[in-house]
Design an enzyme around this catalytic site. Structure first.
Site, mmCIF file in Angstrom:
data_model
loop_
_atom_site.group_PDB
_atom_site.id
_atom_site.type_symbol
_atom_site.label_atom_id
_atom_site.label_comp_id
_atom_site.label_asym_id
_atom_site.label_seq_id
_atom_site.Cartn_x
_atom_site.Cartn_y
_atom_site.Cartn_z
ATOM 1 C CG HIS A 13 76.113 62.618 68.456
ATOM 2 N ND1 HIS A 13 76.234 62.839 67.112
ATOM 3 C CD2 HIS A 13 76.093 61.265 68.603
ATOM 4 C CE1 HIS A 13 76.288 61.680 66.475
ATOM 5 N NE2 HIS A 13 76.197 60.707 67.355
ATOM 6 C CG ASP A 38 49.381 68.825 49.137
ATOM 7 O OD1 ASP A 38 49.938 68.399 50.166
ATOM 8 O OD2 ASP A 38 49.732 69.868 48.550
ATOM 9 C CD1 TRP A 82 70.724 58.660 73.508
ATOM 10 C CD2 TRP A 82 68.586 59.105 73.037
ATOM 11 N NE1 TRP A 82 70.102 57.479 73.164
ATOM 12 C CE2 TRP A 82 68.797 57.718 72.865
ATOM 13 C CE3 TRP A 82 67.313 59.617 72.798
ATOM 14 C CZ2 TRP A 82 67.797 56.843 72.467
ATOM 15 C CZ3 TRP A 82 66.311 58.727 72.394
ATOM 16 C CH2 TRP A 82 66.558 57.363 72.238
ATOM 17 C CB SER A 118 56.801 68.780 65.163
ATOM 18 O OG SER A 118 57.245 68.348 63.915
ATOM 19 C CB SER A 119 56.525 63.584 66.137
ATOM 20 O OG SER A 119 57.879 63.799 65.934
ATOM 21 C CG HIS A 175 62.321 48.854 71.893
ATOM 22 N ND1 HIS A 175 63.686 48.689 71.895
ATOM 23 C CD2 HIS A 175 61.856 48.098 70.889
ATOM 24 C CE1 HIS A 175 64.020 47.854 70.938
ATOM 25 N NE2 HIS A 175 62.935 47.470 70.314
ATOM 26 C CD GLU A 204 62.084 58.070 68.415
ATOM 27 O OE1 GLU A 204 60.848 58.284 68.471
ATOM 28 O OE2 GLU A 204 62.854 58.686 67.654
ATOM 29 C CE1 TYR A 248 62.793 47.266 65.989
ATOM 30 C CE2 TYR A 248 61.374 47.336 67.905
ATOM 31 C CZ TYR A 248 62.420 46.770 67.215
ATOM 32 O OH TYR A 248 63.090 45.715 67.745
ATOM 33 C CB SER A 301 60.679 47.100 50.591
ATOM 34 O OG SER A 301 61.084 46.529 51.803
ATOM 35 C CG HIS A 359 65.294 44.993 75.126
ATOM 36 N ND1 HIS A 359 64.554 44.564 74.055
ATOM 37 C CD2 HIS A 359 65.752 46.206 74.763
ATOM 38 C CE1 HIS A 359 64.568 45.468 73.107
ATOM 39 N NE2 HIS A 359 65.288 46.476 73.510
ATOM 40 C CG HIS A 360 66.292 49.734 75.931
ATOM 41 N ND1 HIS A 360 67.202 50.117 74.970
ATOM 42 C CD2 HIS A 360 65.166 49.386 75.267
ATOM 43 C CE1 HIS A 360 66.631 50.009 73.778
ATOM 44 N NE2 HIS A 360 65.401 49.562 73.928
ATOM 45 C CB THR A 416 64.151 41.385 62.201
ATOM 46 O OG1 THR A 416 63.375 42.028 63.204
ATOM 47 C CG2 THR A 416 65.128 42.375 61.614
ATOM 48 C CE LYS A 424 59.767 44.503 57.716
ATOM 49 N NZ LYS A 424 59.358 44.827 56.356
ATOM 50 N NE ARG A 481 75.769 54.369 75.632
ATOM 51 C CZ ARG A 481 74.440 54.446 75.459
ATOM 52 N NH1 ARG A 481 73.655 53.533 75.999
ATOM 53 N NH2 ARG A 481 73.910 55.392 74.744
#
Lengths: 374, 534
Positions: B79, B108, B144, B172-173, B256, B258, B260, B271, B305-306, B331, B334, B453
Site C-alpha cells: 500500500h 513541448d 515501505w 524514471s524519476s 525526508h 521525498e 517534500y 497557489s 527526526h524519523h 510552511t 505559505k 502501527r
C-alpha cells in the site's frame, strides 16, 4: 467543516478530562509526567494557532464571498505583515524548544543506576536478563505472549488483557533507578512502556540505554507493545512490566536464583517419556506452534509441516541440529541460544512422538548436551 | 492566436496524433504523456486503495478475521510503496507534463523521447513489484521503509524483484526531473522570467532538483541491500560488522526530501487555484518562492527526526529537533499567504476551490501534528504509533492527493474541452472530505492511547476508533470510484468549456483554446503582465 470542529472539540474535551482512550497517558514516572506536560503544552499552542488561522479563513469564506456581494481587493503583498508572521512563529518555536530541551537532557541522565536489566528483542518475544556489576547474568528469562490462539481467531471470547498479557512479565522494584540496556538478536524491535514515557529501538549489534524510576506508591503492572515492525508476529509481542514493592522484588529475585540451581540440576537428570511429553508440549506451544501450528501441519510452503516430516521422523541428529542451529535463509531460528538442553530435549521428544510421528527413541537432556559438544 | 500558429505549419507532415495503440506507445507529445501518467497514477491509486481496504477490513474488529499477519504485512508494505511511488509521484509528473510547457509558453518538453521512456519504464517497474504478491514466497512484507535487516537477511526471496522495481522507478524519476528542469530553464517564452513563472512551475522546478539529489541515494540504499542479500557483503548486517542504523540514515536522507517531493507540487497547485477563485492575485508571491526553496533546503538536514528512538547522542537529537522545528516557519508563511489571498477576495466555491481550501485546513492539521512529532521527548511516545499514521495521512491524502484531484477538476476542461458536472464534483468533494476525516482523525486518538502501527490485531481499548476509521476508509475508497465516473462522464459528454474556463484564471495555458490543441505554442506567445505569475 462541522466534523472538523466537532473533532477539535472532542480533542479538547479529551485533553481536559485526561481520558485514557483519547489522549496520551500521563504515566507514572517523573519523566513520563514531564513528557505529558510538554505534549499538552504544544497541543494547546497548536490549538491557539489553529483558532487564529482557521478563524481568519472562515471569516473570509463567510464575509468575502462573491455570493455575499464581496468585491475583490487588489493588494498582494505587505512586507511588514510578512516579517511579522516570520518572526512570531520563530518566537513560539523558541518557547517550545526550551522546555523540550530540558526534558530531553533529563532523559539522557542514565547514570547512578541501582539495577541494570538487558532487554533483548527476538522474533517475537522479549528476553530479560538481570545483570550484575560485571554484566554477567544469573537470572534470565523470556517473556512470551499469553493470549491463546483461540481468542485471536475468535473461537473464544477475548480476555481483558487481550494481546497485552505475557507468561512472565519483567519484574522491577519501585523506588530504584533501573537502567535498561536494549538490544536485539535478529531484526529491529522497539521496547515501549507508555507509562514510563519512552520507547527505545532494540537493534542487533547496538546497545541502547534508558532508565526509569517508578515511584514507591505506583507499584503495579504496566503494559506496552513492540513498536517497530519486526516480521510476521510484530503485533503479538507485548511488553509487560510488573513494578513491585522493593521487599517483594528482593524476595522474588532470591527465589529466582534458587530456581536457577534447580534448572541446572535438570540438565543432568533422566526424565520419563511422560515428563518429556508434558514439558515438550508446553515448549512447543510457546516457541514452535505459531509457525508449525499446534497440529504440526505448518503453513506450507513457508512454514513446513512437522507431522510426518523427514526431519521429525528421520535421524535424531538432523532433528537436533536444525532445532539447535536453525536454518539460514528461513524463519527457523537457532533455539540453542534461547532454550536450555532440558527444554530442547523435551520439545524434540514431543515432536518425534506427536500427531502421526512415532519414532522409537527417547531424547534426554544429556543427548542434547552431547550433540552440542560435537 | 494559436490558430495562426497551427496554420503556419501546414508545410510539414500532419501533426495530429497517431491512430490506435501506437499513439500511446510511441508518443513524444507532452500532453499524451501527461495523460498516460495521470491514468497510470489513477490505476495505481485504485490498486493501492484496495490494499488499504484489506487493511481496514482486517482492523475493523479486534482478532484475526480475513488475513494472516504475514499477508497483512504485505498489504501495508505494498500500500505504501504503490501510493508513494505509483500514485502520488506519477500523478504530479503527469500534471507537470501537461502544464509546465503550456504555463511557460513552450511547444513541448525539452526532451520528448526521454519523456516517453521515463513513462514507459513505470508499468514494467510496477508489474515487477505487484507480481510478487502472487508468488509463493509472497511480496515485500517489511514496510515501505524496508528497514534492514528485516528487508535483507530476513526478507522473502522476492525482495530482489522489489529492489529492481525501485531501481526502475528511480531511473524514471531521474529522467522525468531532468526533463522538467531542462524545460523550465531553457524553454520559457521570451518575457517569462523566473520570477514571473506560475508558482506551480516554481514548485516543480525545486521538486525536480530534490528528486535529482535523492533518487540516487535511494538507488544506493537498495543496491547495498542487493549486495548484502546476494553477494555476501555486510553493509547493514551487524554480525558482519555492518550497521542497521546506517540503513535508516541513508533511507531517510532520501526519505525526508521525498516527503517534500510529494507536497511541494501540491503547494504549487493550490497557489494556482486559490487566487483564481478568490479573484485576487496570490499574496506574497516572492515569499512563496523563497519559502519553497527554504523548505527544500531544510529537507536535507532533518532526516533523523524519523529516527529519534534509535539512540542517537543528545547533541544529535537536539540538532535534528531544532532543525525540524524550523520547517514550521516557511510552511507557516505559505499558509498565511493562502489565507491572505482569500482575505477580502471575492470568493466562489467551485469543486477545485473546495478541494484547495480543504487542503489548506487539513494539511495545516497535519502540520500541527508534525510540529508535535518534532519535539523529541514527546516523539518517544508518538513514534511508530497511529499518531504518526494519522499525521502523514493528513499531509498526504487531504494534502498531496486532494491537490491532485483539485488540479484535475481545475484543468480537465482545458485538457478535454468539456466541463465536469459541478453538482457531482461537489458531492465527490463532500464524500471525500467526510471520508478522509472519519478515517484519519480517530487515528490520532488510538495512537495517543498507545496503538502501534503496522499491527494486524490490537488490544480491546482501541476497538471503537478502529471501527470508525474502517467505516471512513470505505466511504473514502468508494467515493474515488465515483470520481472515476465523473471524469469519464466529463470526457465523453461534458458541456463544452470556454477557453478561459474560469473567469478569475490567469496564465498562459488559459490563452489556448479548449481543448488545448495537440501542439501548442509552436511559436512563443507574448507574456503580458496579466498572464504572468498568477
Amino acid at each position: 467543516m462541522a466534523r472538523l470542529v466537532a473533532g477539535f472539540v472532542l480533542a479538547l474535551m479529551a485533553a481536559g478530562a485526561g481520558a485514557d482512550e483519547l489522549n496520551m497517558r500521563r504515566g507514572v514516572t517523573e519523566i513520563s509526567n514531564a513528557v505529558y506536560d510538554l505534549h499538552m503544552y504544544i497541543f494547546w499552542i497548536c490549538v491557539v494557532i489553529g483558532i487564529v488561522v482557521f478563524g481568519a479563513m472562515f471569516w473570509a469564506m463567510i464575509h468575502h464571498r462573491r455570493a455575499a456581494g464581496a468585491v475583490a481587493a487588489k493588494f498582494h503583498e505587505s512586507t511588514k505583515l510578512e516579517i511579522a508572521w516570520t518572526l512570531a512563529p520563530t518566537l513560539i518555536l523558541v518557547a517550545i524548544a526550551w522546555p523540550a530541551t530540558q526534558v530531553l537532557v533529563a532523559m539522557y541522565d542514565t547514570g547512578g543506576e541501582d539495577l541494570t536489566i538487558e532487554v533483548r528483542g527476538y522474533q517475537w518475544k522479549w528476553q530479560y536478563k538481570y545483570l550484575d556489576d560485571d554484566y554477567n547474568s544469573e537470572v534470565a528469562y523470556f517473556s512470551n505472549l499469553k493470549t491463546p490462539q483461540d481468542e485471536i481467531h475468535g473461537r473464544k471470547e477475548k480476555g481483558e488483557y487481550y494481546l497485552l498479557d505475557v507468561d512472565e512479565p519483567l519484574r522491577i522494584p519501585v523506588n530504584r533507578k533501573v537502567r535498561f540496556l536494549i538490544t536485539a538478536e535478529d531484526v529491529i524491535h522497539s521496547w515501549w512502556v507508555p507509562d514510563f514515557g519512552f520507547k527505545r529501538d532494540a537493534i542487533p549489534g547496538i546497545m541502547n540505554e534508558t532508565w526509569a524510576i517508578v515511584p514507591p506508591d505506583k507499584a503495579g503492572i504496566y503494559r506496552g507493545q513492540c513498536t517497530e515492525l519486526c516480521g510476521k508476529d510484530h503485533g503479538f509481542m507485548p511488553v509487560v512490566v510488573n513494578a513491585m514493592p522493593e521487599d517483594e522484588f528482593d524476595a522474588w529475585y532470591a527465589e529466582r536464583l534458587q530456581q536457577e540451581e534447580v534448572r541446572k540440576e535438570a540438565l543432568s537428570k533422566t526424565f520419563t517419556p511422560e515428563e518429556l511429553m508434558a514439558q515438550g508440549e508446553q515448549v512447543y506451544g510457546t516457541y514452535c506452534a505459531s509457525c508449525h501450528m499446534p497440529n504440526g501441519k505448518g503453513v506450507p510452503p513457508v512454514f513446513p509441516a512437522l507431522d510426518g516430516s523427514a526431519i521429525a521422523t528421520g535421524p535424531r541428529e538432523d532433528h537436533l541440529n536444525i532445532v539447535l542451529n536453525g536454518k539460514t535463509g528461513t524463519a527457523m531460528q537457532a533455539f540453542g541460544k534461547q532454550l536450555d538442553a532440558a527444554q530442547i530435549a523435551a520439545v524434540v521428544h514431543y515432536e518425534r512422538h506427536s500427531w502421526s510421528n512415532n519414532t522409537d527413541d527417547v531424547t534426554q537432556p544429556r543427548d542434547v548436551i552431547e550433540h552440542m559438544g560435537q | 492566436m494559436s490558430e495562426v500558429v497551427v496554420a503556419g505549419h501546414d508545410d510539414h507532415h500532419d501533426h495530429g496524433p497517431d491512430k490506435g495503440l501506437a499513439r500511446w506507445l510511441f508518443t513524444t507529445n507532452h500532453k499524451d504523456i501527461g495523460t498516460l501518467y495521470l491514468w497510470f497514477s489513477f490505476l495505481m491509486f485504485l490498486i493501492g486503495g484496495v490494499l488499504a481496504l484489506v487493511i481496514r477490513a482486517e482492523l475493523f474488529q479486534p482478532g484475526l478475521q480475513f488475513v494472516e499477519p504475514g499477508f497483512f504485512n504485505q498489504m501495508t508494505t505494498n500500500h505504501g510503496l504503490i501510493m508513494v511511488f505509483g500514485a502520488i509521484m506519477p500523478g504530479f509528473v503527469g500534471l507537470a507534463n501537461w502544464l509546465v510547457p503550456m504555463m511557460v509558453g513552450a511547444p513541448d518538453m525539452a526532451l520528448p523521447r526521454m519523456n516517453n521512456l521515463s513513462f514507459w519504464i513505470l508499468p514494467f517497474a510496477f508489474t515487477l513489484l505487484i507480481s510478487t504478491l502472487f508468488m509463493d514466497a509472497g511480496g515485500p512484507n517489511f514496510g515501505w521503509t524496508f528497514y534492514a535487516p528485516l528487508s535483507t537477511t530476513y526478507a522473502p526471496e522476492t525482495v530482489t524483484y522489489f529492489i529492481f522495481g525501485v531501481h526502475m522507478m528511480g531511473a524514471s524519476s531521474i529522467m522525468g526531473s531532468i526533463n522538467i528542469i531542462a524545460t523550465i530553464l531553457n524553454m520559457r517564452a521570451p518575457g517569462m522570467t523566473l520570477m514571473k513563472m506560475p508558482l506551480f512551475v516554481w514548485t516543480w522546478l525545486i521538486t525536480a532538483y530534490l528528486l535529482l539529489a535523492v533518487m540516487p541515494v535511494l538507488a544506493g540504499a537498495v543496491t547495498m541491500m542487493l549486495f548484502d542479500i546476494h553477494f555476501g557483503t555486510s553493509f547493514f548486517n551487524a554480525a558482519g560488522g555492518g550497521d542497521p542504523v546506517m540503513f535508516q540514515h541513508i533511507f531517510w536522507f532520501f526519505g525526508h526530501p521525498e516527503v517534500y517531493i510529494m507536497i511541494l507540487p501540491a503547494f504549487g497547485v493550490v497557489s494556482q487555484i486559490i487566487p483564481t477563485f478568490s479573484r485576487k492575485p496570490l499574496f506574497g508571491y516572492d515569499s512563496m518562492v523563497y519559502a519553497t526553496a527554504s523548505i527544500a533546503f531544510l529537507s536535507f538536514i532533518v532526516w533523523a527526526h524519523h529516527m529519534f528512538t534509535v539512540g542517537m547522542p543528545l547533541a544529535g537529537q537536539l540538532f535534528f529537533m531544532y532543525a525540524t522545528m524550523l520547517i514550521a516557519i516557511p510552511t507557516g508563511v505559505k499558509v498565511f499567504n493562502w489565507v491572505s489571498t482569500m482575505w477580502r477576495g471575492s470568493m466562489s466555491f467551485e469543486t477545485p476551490m473546495l478541494f484547495a481550501i480543504a487542503f489548506v485546513i487539513l494539511f495545516t492539521i497535519g502540520g500541527f501534528s508534525g510540529l508535535m512529532l518534532a519535539i523529541t521527548p514527546a516523539d518517544y511516545q508518538y513514534h511508530d504509533t497511529y499518531f504518526v499514521v494519522a499525521h502523514f495521512h493528513y499531509v498526504l491524502v487531504p494534502g498531496a492527493l486532494f491537490s491532485i484531484i483539485a488540479a484535475v477538476y481545475y484543468w480537465l476542461p482545458k485538457w478535454c474541452g468539456r466541463m465536469y458536472d459541478e453538482s457531482l464534483g461537489k458531492l465527490h468533494f463532500w464524500l471525500s472530505f467526510i471520508g478522509v476525516n472519519v478515517t484519519f482523525f480517530p487515528q490520532h486518538f488510538s495512537g495517543l492511547a498507545g496503538m502501534p502501527r503496522r499491527i494486524p490485531d490490537y488490544a480491546l481499548q482501541f476497538a471503537d476508533f478502529n471501527m470508525i476509521s474502517s467505516i471512513g476508509a470505505f466511504i473514502f475508497g468508494f467515493s474515488q470510484v465515483f470520481f472515476l465516473y465523473i471524469v469519464i462522464k466529463t470526457i465523453r459528454s461534458g458541456k463544452p468549456a470556454t477557453d478561459r474556463v474560469w473567469e478569475g484564471a490567469h496564465g498562459l495555458e488559459w490563452t489556448l483554446p479548449s481543448p488545448a490543441p495537440y501542439h501548442s505554442f509552436t511559436h512563443p506567445p507574448k507574456v503580458t503582465d496579466a498572464e504572468a505569475h498568477s
